[in-house]
Design an enzyme around this catalytic site. Structure first.
Site, PDB file in Angstrom:
ATOM      1  N   THR A 242       1.528   1.960  -5.091  1.00  0.00           N
ATOM      2  CA  THR A 242       1.592   0.867  -4.894  1.00  0.00           C
ATOM      3  C   THR A 242       1.971  -0.412  -6.196  1.00  0.00           C
ATOM      4  O   THR A 242       2.456  -1.466  -6.904  1.00  0.00           O
ATOM      5  CB  THR A 242       0.379   0.225  -4.427  1.00  0.00           C
ATOM      6  OG1 THR A 242       0.114   1.370  -3.323  1.00  0.00           O
ATOM      7  CG2 THR A 242      -0.326  -0.894  -4.322  1.00  0.00           C
TER       8      THR A 242
ATOM      9  N   SER B 236       0.538  -1.210   0.053  1.00  0.00           N
ATOM     10  CA  SER B 236       0.156   0.289   0.032  1.00  0.00           C
ATOM     11  C   SER B 236       1.372   0.863   0.012  1.00  0.00           C
ATOM     12  O   SER B 236       2.256   1.232   0.508  1.00  0.00           O
ATOM     13  CB  SER B 236      -0.732  -0.021   1.491  1.00  0.00           C
ATOM     14  OG  SER B 236      -0.584   0.300   2.272  1.00  0.00           O
ATOM     15  N   CYS B 237       0.483   2.791  -0.754  1.00  0.00           N
ATOM     16  CA  CYS B 237       0.957   3.692  -0.151  1.00  0.00           C
ATOM     17  C   CYS B 237      -0.412   4.843   0.307  1.00  0.00           C
ATOM     18  O   CYS B 237      -1.237   4.123   1.114  1.00  0.00           O
ATOM     19  CB  CYS B 237       1.430   4.316  -1.622  1.00  0.00           C
ATOM     20  SG  CYS B 237       0.582   4.101  -2.569  1.00  0.00           S
ATOM     21  N   LYS B 238      -0.204   6.073  -0.236  1.00  0.00           N
ATOM     22  CA  LYS B 238      -1.313   7.108  -0.258  1.00  0.00           C
ATOM     23  C   LYS B 238      -3.317   6.510  -0.960  1.00  0.00           C
ATOM     24  O   LYS B 238      -3.696   6.236   0.227  1.00  0.00           O
ATOM     25  CB  LYS B 238      -0.513   7.975  -0.366  1.00  0.00           C
ATOM     26  CG  LYS B 238      -1.633   9.286   0.232  1.00  0.00           C
ATOM     27  CD  LYS B 238      -1.437  10.383  -0.318  1.00  0.00           C
ATOM     28  CE  LYS B 238      -1.985  11.729   0.027  1.00  0.00           C
ATOM     29  NZ  LYS B 238      -1.930  12.876  -0.323  1.00  0.00           N
TER      30      LYS B 238
ATOM     31  N   ALA C   3      -3.315   3.666  -3.171  1.00  0.00           N
ATOM     32  CA  ALA C   3      -3.161   2.275  -3.539  1.00  0.00           C
ATOM     33  C   ALA C   3      -3.054   2.134  -5.046  1.00  0.00           C
ATOM     34  O   ALA C   3      -3.959   0.768  -5.236  1.00  0.00           O
ATOM     35  CB  ALA C   3      -3.938   1.202  -2.343  1.00  0.00           C
TER      36      ALA C   3
END
Length: 425
Positions: free
Chosen positions: A306, A298-300, A302
Site C-alpha cells: 500500500t 489496501s493490500c494484506k 496496508a
C-alpha cells in the site's frame, strides 16, 4: 401406498365382465368405471409425492443441523468485513463532503447521481490472499445497501458532528451532521434529507512474488472477473453522470485526456491478458478523481505494498498536476518512501535547470523535493510519511520486503535501498 394399490386392483376386478354372464359394457359405463380408476391413481400419486416431500425435508433438516454452525460463522465473517468497509466508506464520504462544500458542481452531482468510491487492492490470487480478496469483494459489494443523509448538527461540539449508522442488514443509512452555517449553504435537495447513493467499485492487481506464481502456474480468474464486473459498474455510472450532470460540474485537471477515452483504455486493459497489469489501477484511479470520487488503497497489511502504491500516486499527481520535473520523479518517489532526511540535505540536491549542485539556493519551481503539498490526505513535510506508518505498525522502520521478492515487483513499486528487510509483518 398399499391401500391405494388394493383399491385400484379391486375396482379393476369389479369392472371386469365374465364372458357369457354380463352384457358388453356401453361407452358411458366404461367411461364411468375408468374415471373411478383415474381418480384412484391420482390419490395414489398424491400420497407418494407427500411421502417423498417429507423424506426430502427430513434429509435437508439433517444437513441443516450439521451446517448451522458454519452458516453462523460465515454470517459473522461477512458482518466483520462489512463493518470495516462501512467505516472506511463513511470516513471517505465525510472527508470528500467537507472538501466539496463550496463546490456547487460537486454538490449537484452528489444529489443527482451519487458518489463513486473506488477501492484499489494489491492482493495476489494465491494462497491465503485469495480468501482475503473474496472477503473484500463481498464486503465492498454489500456497500451497495448503504445510503447517506446530511443533517444539521445540534451543536458545534465534536460529539454532535459524529456520523451515526442506522438500519438493518438489508439497508443501512449513515447520517452525516454538518454545522449550522455549512448545512444552510447546501442545495435544497440535500437539506431536505434526500438519500445519497454511493457506488463502490473494486479493482485488484496482484504485484508480489505470489502473484507471479499464480500467473504462471495457478489461476487468476478471480481477479479477471472482479475487474471486468466492476469496470461495467463504473461505465454505467459514467453514463448516468454524463446524462445527468453537465461536464463543467466535473473537476478540471492539467492533463487533457478525455474521460471517455480513459474509460475505453481501461476497458481494453481489463480484457487484455497481461501479467501484473498495474495500468488498470492507474487508469481506475485517474477516472475516479476525474469523476469527483473517493479512493481507498489496501493490500494484506496496508503498510508495505500500500505504501508503494500511495507514494506512486502522490508523485504522479505532482508530475501531472503540479509540474514536477520528470527527471526528478524517481528521486521524489524514493524520498516519500524513505526515512528522515538529514537537515540541509534538500538544499544539496541537483537543480536540473542550473546543471550543477545548488548550494544555499531554493529548489527549482518545477521540483518539489519533499513534496510540500497535501496529496491524498497525507501531509508530506521534511520526511517520507509512509515509513512512519510502518514504524507505528511494527515498531521498525523497514518495509517487509526482501531482495528476491522485489525482483518480482513492477518497477515503480520497489522501495529504495536501505528501507526494506526481513521483519515481522
Amino acid at each position: 401406498m398399499t391401500t391405494c394399490m388394493k383399491r385400484a386392483g379391486y375396482m379393476a376386478r369389479s369392472g371386469k365382465h365374465r364372458k357369457g354372464h354380463n352384457p358388453p359394457l356401453t361407452l358411458a359405463v366404461w367411461r364411468d368405471q375408468l374415471g373411478v380408476l383415474v381418480q384412484s391413481l391420482k390419490e395414489c400419486v398424491a400420497e407418494v409425492a407427500e411421502r417423498a416431500r417429507r423424506s426430502v425435508s427430513f434429509v435437508l433438516l439433517q444437513e441443516a443441523a450439521c451446517s448451522t454452525a458454519q452458516g453462523l460463522q460465515l454470517q459473522q465473517r461477512r458482518d466483520a468485513v462489512f463493518s470495516q468497509a462501512l467505516a472506511a466508506l463513511a470516513c471517505g464520504f465525510v472527508m470528500r463532503l467537507y472538501a466539496g462544500l463550496e463546490d456547487k458542481g460537486f454538490l449537484r452531482q452528489l444529489h443527482a447521481v451519487g458518489l463513486v468510491a473506488q477501492f484499489e487492492s494489491l492482493l495476489s490470487t494465491y494462497s491465503e490472499e485469495i480468501g482475503m480478496l473474496e472477503d473484500m469483494e463481498v464486503g465492498i459489494g454489500d456497500l451497495h445497501r448503504v445510503t447517506f443523509r446530511i443533517t444539521e448538527a445540534a451543536s458545534e461540539e465534536a460529539v454532535s458532528l459524529q456520523p451515526t449508522v442506522s438500519g438493518r442488514r438489508d439497508r443501512y443509512t449513515v447520517e452525516v451532521p454538518l454545522p449550522h452555517h455549512a448545512f444552510q449553504a447546501l442545495p435544497d435537495e440535500l437539506r431536505e434529507g434526500k438519500p445519497l447513493r454511493v457506488l463502490p467499485v473494486l479493482f485488484n492487481v496482484g504485484i508480489n512474488e505470489q502473484q507471479t506464481i499464480a500467473e504462471r502456474f495457478g489461476d487468476i480468474s478471480l481477479q479477471e472477473r472482479i475487474n471486468q464486473k466492476n469496470f461495467e459498474i463504473l461505465e454505467g455510472y459514467y453514463k448516468s453522470l454524463t446524462n445527468t450532470v453537465p461536464s463543467e460540474c466535473l473537476p478540471c485537471f492539467q492533463t487533457q485526456t478525455d474521460l471517455k477515452e480513459l474509460l475505453d483504455t481501461l476497458g481494453q486493459n481489463v480484457v487484455t491478458k497481461k501479467r501484473k497489469n498495474v495500468e488498470i489501477l492507474w487508469l481506475a484511479g485517474m477516472i475516479c478523481r476525474r469523476m469527483n470520487g473517493i479512493r481507498f488503497t489496501s493490500c494484506k497489511s496496508a503498510k508495505d505494498r500500500t505504501s508503494m502504491s500511495v507514494t506512486l500516486e502522490q508523485c504522479s499527481l505532482l508530475r501531472d498536476e503540479h509540474q514536477l520535473n520528470k527527471d526528478y520523479f524517481v528521486r521524489a518517489l524514493d524520498c516519500m518512501r524513505s526515512g528522515r532526511l538529514a537537515q540541509g540535505e534538500v538544499a544539496q540536491w541537483d537543480d536540473p535547470e542550473a546543471g550543477s549542485v545548488a548550494i544555499n539556493k531554493p529548489a527549482s519551481r518545477h521540483f518539489y523535493p519533499i513534496a510540500l503539498l497535501l496529496v491524498s490526505s497525507h501531509l508530506l513535510v521534511v520526511e517520507g510519511c509512509r515509513i512512519e506508518n510502518v514504524q507505528k505498525n511494527i515498531k521498525c522502520r523497514k518495509y517487509a520486503f526482501n531482495m528476491l521478492q522485489l525482483m518480482a515487483f513492477p518497477k515503480y513499486y520497489r522501495p529504495p535501498e536501505g528501507t526494506y528487510g526481513k521483519v515481522d509483518s
